[in-house]
Design an enzyme around this catalytic site. Structure first.
Site, PDB file in Angstrom:
ATOM      1  N   GLU A 446       5.858  -0.458 -89.810  1.00  0.00           N
ATOM      2  CA  GLU A 446       5.923   0.738 -90.655  1.00  0.00           C
ATOM      3  C   GLU A 446       4.616   1.508 -90.509  1.00  0.00           C
ATOM      4  O   GLU A 446       3.530   0.947 -90.640  1.00  0.00           O
ATOM      5  CB  GLU A 446       6.157   0.327 -92.106  1.00  0.00           C
ATOM      6  CG  GLU A 446       6.060   1.451 -93.117  1.00  0.00           C
ATOM      7  CD  GLU A 446       7.259   2.408 -93.077  1.00  0.00           C
ATOM      8  OE1 GLU A 446       8.380   1.925 -93.119  1.00  0.00           O
ATOM      9  OE2 GLU A 446       7.044   3.632 -93.004  1.00  0.00           O
ATOM     10  N   ASP A 519       5.541  -4.880 -94.712  1.00  0.00           N
ATOM     11  CA  ASP A 519       4.954  -5.480 -95.904  1.00  0.00           C
ATOM     12  C   ASP A 519       5.994  -6.266 -96.693  1.00  0.00           C
ATOM     13  O   ASP A 519       7.189  -6.011 -96.588  1.00  0.00           O
ATOM     14  CB  ASP A 519       4.380  -4.388 -96.824  1.00  0.00           C
ATOM     15  CG  ASP A 519       3.140  -3.765 -96.218  1.00  0.00           C
ATOM     16  OD1 ASP A 519       2.529  -4.398 -95.330  1.00  0.00           O
ATOM     17  OD2 ASP A 519       2.789  -2.647 -96.633  1.00  0.00           O
ATOM     18  N   ASP A 521       6.752  -5.921 -99.639  1.00  0.00           N
ATOM     19  CA  ASP A 521       7.060  -5.188-100.873  1.00  0.00           C
ATOM     20  C   ASP A 521       8.368  -4.411-100.719  1.00  0.00           C
ATOM     21  O   ASP A 521       9.106  -4.614 -99.755  1.00  0.00           O
ATOM     22  CB  ASP A 521       5.904  -4.252-101.245  1.00  0.00           C
ATOM     23  CG  ASP A 521       5.670  -3.211-100.157  1.00  0.00           C
ATOM     24  OD1 ASP A 521       6.468  -3.159 -99.192  1.00  0.00           O
ATOM     25  OD2 ASP A 521       4.697  -2.443-100.271  1.00  0.00           O
ATOM     26  N   ASP A 523       9.010  -1.199-100.094  1.00  0.00           N
ATOM     27  CA  ASP A 523       9.115  -0.338 -98.924  1.00  0.00           C
ATOM     28  C   ASP A 523       9.364  -1.160 -97.668  1.00  0.00           C
ATOM     29  O   ASP A 523      10.172  -0.792 -96.820  1.00  0.00           O
ATOM     30  CB  ASP A 523       7.842   0.489 -98.746  1.00  0.00           C
ATOM     31  CG  ASP A 523       7.741   1.581 -99.804  1.00  0.00           C
ATOM     32  OD1 ASP A 523       8.787   1.890-100.419  1.00  0.00           O
ATOM     33  OD2 ASP A 523       6.631   2.097-100.023  1.00  0.00           O
TER      34      ASP A 523
END
Ligand code: TSJ
Length: 658
Positions: A446, A519, A521, A523
């Site tokens: 990303e 990540d 998380d 996103d």
């Protein structure tokens, strides 16, 4: 009851029993010893899949009894300690002593490999006795197993430990309830990874069995926590028709015609039956599930081939006959006529042949013809009788056909452009030096999080980095043509070099390992889901052939000591962190990584990218399938299922805007 003499319980072994009973008993036990030595050969694996497989093997026997017409209800319970109990209200496994073997059929079922189900009189009909094996395998792999059989008068009981009977079968009481109850505890010497059952896995499979065997009532209960007993009942009079309705409801897809089409046929001598349920929805995806003898054939086979071939032919014939296609128009492709289609194909046959590495592909050629004929006859009649339905289906197939044409043009224009510019590869790609895809890897990262560190940390000889930018595409609502134009996915397609959809060519794959690095998380989970869904829909062989991986960056860094004498340890989860902390004496400091961006190039290499030390997850088709489902729910336009999903998965999906 007594077994008749003409039965064929593993006849070679049985005859030997007559001559030298002792020796053969040993041979029987050796049979089960073989199962314990190489459990994978019999149940696939000793991981969670194999563990759950034990339950299916037992339940299958009860389903056989239901298909034979003697059992209406099957209860499956997970008891405290992860003990499984399966109970049916059938005739009861025959308890009588076989004249040749001197053993009760019950004992034979549990101690002789592949013995079950093959006894009993009467000619073979597909309506019963599809499986009937596997009880001895379950017995061999259980610390203990107990069976109770009631013939409506006496209650019989026998116990086994690791496959060996602890006593002969005996009467322990009276009861008027007929049926068979099997209780067992999977052996954790065999199932070392886990002996804990996942309710949802059993739920999914038992629901599926209830759909595939219309009218059979299956009850599943989780009684592990007596304070909190969970129960589900599955009974579907509509069979696979209900299955199609269920799939549409669960994925909250809107159908484009009111009722599920259902077609069924049985062959002349009643040794094979085929049934198909199908309905179109307004999405662009096809979802075909096929089964042979209630076993999910994930790799398809002759039943699926017959279905697809006939569907394409019937639709084109109809389109020509009623001038839905102009003379100059090309035929609709298979993909066109399957766009937005949900279909269940279920065949039951006497001697199913399963092919391929995973034995998940049906091989019987007569079934191809049978399903083809069923669809040819019944679907064309249906379309002629239901012109309103025919109209919406054809409009959809034609729209797909036009989109395919548009995609081809888009693709060609991309090719022309790249030919002109002479820069085939995406600008953001930091390519590697080697072009040998036996060793090369591409990290898809990303954009803002870790692209920089990854470029700095990689071994440029064989590791390429592709940072992703741009807007998330709702693949759910996109056809091929949109994917080509999407600024987030186009670089992935060009970098991998192998094309998508019907143009996909694995030979052209530029990197042997495609690694998603994002990540831990929300996103990150979004981007993982998007990419997995994309690969699942448009480059499925990449997943099937094991090219897709997910990088596993550590969640914690533990620093030991201070000043110049520092030492670092990395932990990938809480458990590991605590283990490391417990093993260190003196001063420690724990850092929790919030994102890849917090790691410098050196750390990222050491923990996540160095093939010598990194941890990676290989993506399996089932993972991608799950991602695809998640994506449908998260990106679809229905709010209610999305909220439900998020509530259910609240611990994983936090702070998600909906
Ligand atoms: F396989 C098993 F032992 F694990 C097992 C078998 C487990 C469970 C839960 C149920 C059964 C089972 C077997 N239920 N019902 C039967 N039926 C027979 O074995 C049976 C009974 C009578 C006759 C007959 O011809 O009279 C034939 C069969 C196969």
């Amino acid at each position: 009851m007594e077994l008749n003499e003409t039965n064929n319980i593993n006849s070679s072994e049985i005859t030997k029993v007559e001559n030298e009973y002792g020796a053969d008993e040993i041979q029987v036990l050796e049979g089960l010893e073989a199962v314990r030595k190489r459990p994978g050969m019999y149940i696939g694996s000793t991981g969670p899949k194999g563990l759950h497989h034990l339950v299916y093997e037992i339940v299958d026997n009860a389903i056989d009894e239901a298909l034979a017409g003697y059992c209406t209800k099957i209860d499956v319970s997970i008891l405290p300690g992860n003990v499984i109990e399966v109970k049916d209200n059938g005739r009861g496994i025959p308890v009588g002593i076989n004249r040749k073997t001197g053993l009760s059929a019950v004992t034979v079922v549990f101690t002789v490999l592949h013995a079950g189900g093959k006894f009993g009189g009467g000619g073979y009909k597909v309506s019963g006795g599809l499986h009937g094996v596997g009880a001895s395998v379950v017995n061999a792999l259980s610390t203990w197993l107990e069976v109770k059989v009631c013939d409506g008068e006496d209650l019989y009981f026998q116990r086994f430990e690791r496959g060996k009977q602890t006593d002969d079968i005996k009467i322990i009481g009276k009861s008027t309830d007929r049926g068979t109850t099997v209780t067992f505890k999977a052996d954790n010497e065999i199932f070392q990874e886990t002996d804990v059952y996942d309710y949802e896995i059993l739920e999914k499979r038992l629901r599926e069995q209830a759909f595939l065997n219309a009218g059979v009532h299956i009850e599943l209960s989780d009684k592990r926590d007596p304070e909190n007993i969970i129960t589900n009942n599955f009974v579907y009079e509509g069979g696979i028709k209900s299955f199609v309705e269920y799939i549409h409801r669960k994925k909250s897809l809107d159908v484009i015609h009111p009722s599920v089409m259902y077609f069924a046929a049985t062959n002349e001598d009643d040794t094979a039956s085929v049934e198909v349920a199908m309905q179109y929805n307004d999405s662009y995806n096809e979802f075909i599930l096929s089964f042979a003898n209630n076993i999910h054939t994930t790799d398809g086979g002759t039943h699926e081939e017959g279905f697809k071939r006939a569907l394409t032919r019937v639709m084109n014939d109809y389109a020509r006959k009623f001038n839905k296609l102009k003379d100059t128009d090309k035929n609709l492709t298979g993909e066109d006529v399957r766009e937005g289609l949900t279909a269940i194909i279920s065949v039951k046959l006497k001697e199913a042949e399963f092919e391929g590495q995973t034995k998940a592909k049906l091989g019987n050629t007569e079934i191809r013809t049978m399903v083809d004929k069923l669809i040819s006859d019944k679907l064309s009649a249906y379309l002629e009788e239901n012109p309103g339905v025919a109209k919406v289906i054809f409009e959809k197939a034609l729209a797909s056909s036009r989109a395919r044409e548009a995609a081809r043009k888009a693709r060609e224009s991309v090719r022309r452009k790249t030919a002109l510019e002479n820069t085939k590869l995406p600008g953001k790609l930091a390519d590697c030096q080697s072009n040998d895809n036996q060793i090369t890897e591409i990290y898809i990262v990303e954009g803002d999080s870790a692209g920089g560190s990854a470029k700095g940390g990689r071994d440029r000889r064989f590791q390429a980095i592709l940072p992703l930018w741009g807007k998330m595409l709702n693949v759910e609502k996109a056809r091929l043509d949109k994917v080509y134009g999407n600024d987030k996915l186009t670089p992935v397609i060009t970098a991998l070099g192998c094309g998508i959809g019907d143009e996909f060519d694995i030979e052209k794959l530029r990197y042997g390992k495609v690694i998603i690095m994002a990540d831990a998380d929300v996103d990150g989970s979004h981007i993982r889901t998007l990419l997995l869904t994309f690969f699942f829909r448009f480059m499925r062989p990449l997943i099937e052939q094991g090219h897709i991986y997910i990088a596993q960056p550590p969640l914690f860094r533990i620093t030991k000591g201070s000043g110049k004498k520092q030492e670092h340890f990395y932990a990938y989860d809480d458990v590991e962190r605590d283990r490391i902390l417990a093993s260190i004496e003196g001063k420690t400091e724990v850092q929790r990584y919030k994102g890849l961006g917090e790691m410098d190039a050196e750390q990222l290499w050491e923990t996540t990218m160095n093939p010598e030390t990194r941890l990676m997850l290989k993506v399996e088709l089932s993972d991608a399938e799950a991602a695809d489902e998640t994506f449908t729910i998260l990106m679809g336009d229905k709010v209610e299922p999305r909220r439900e999903f998020i509530e259910k998965n609240a611990k994983y999906v936090q702070n998600l805007d909906v």
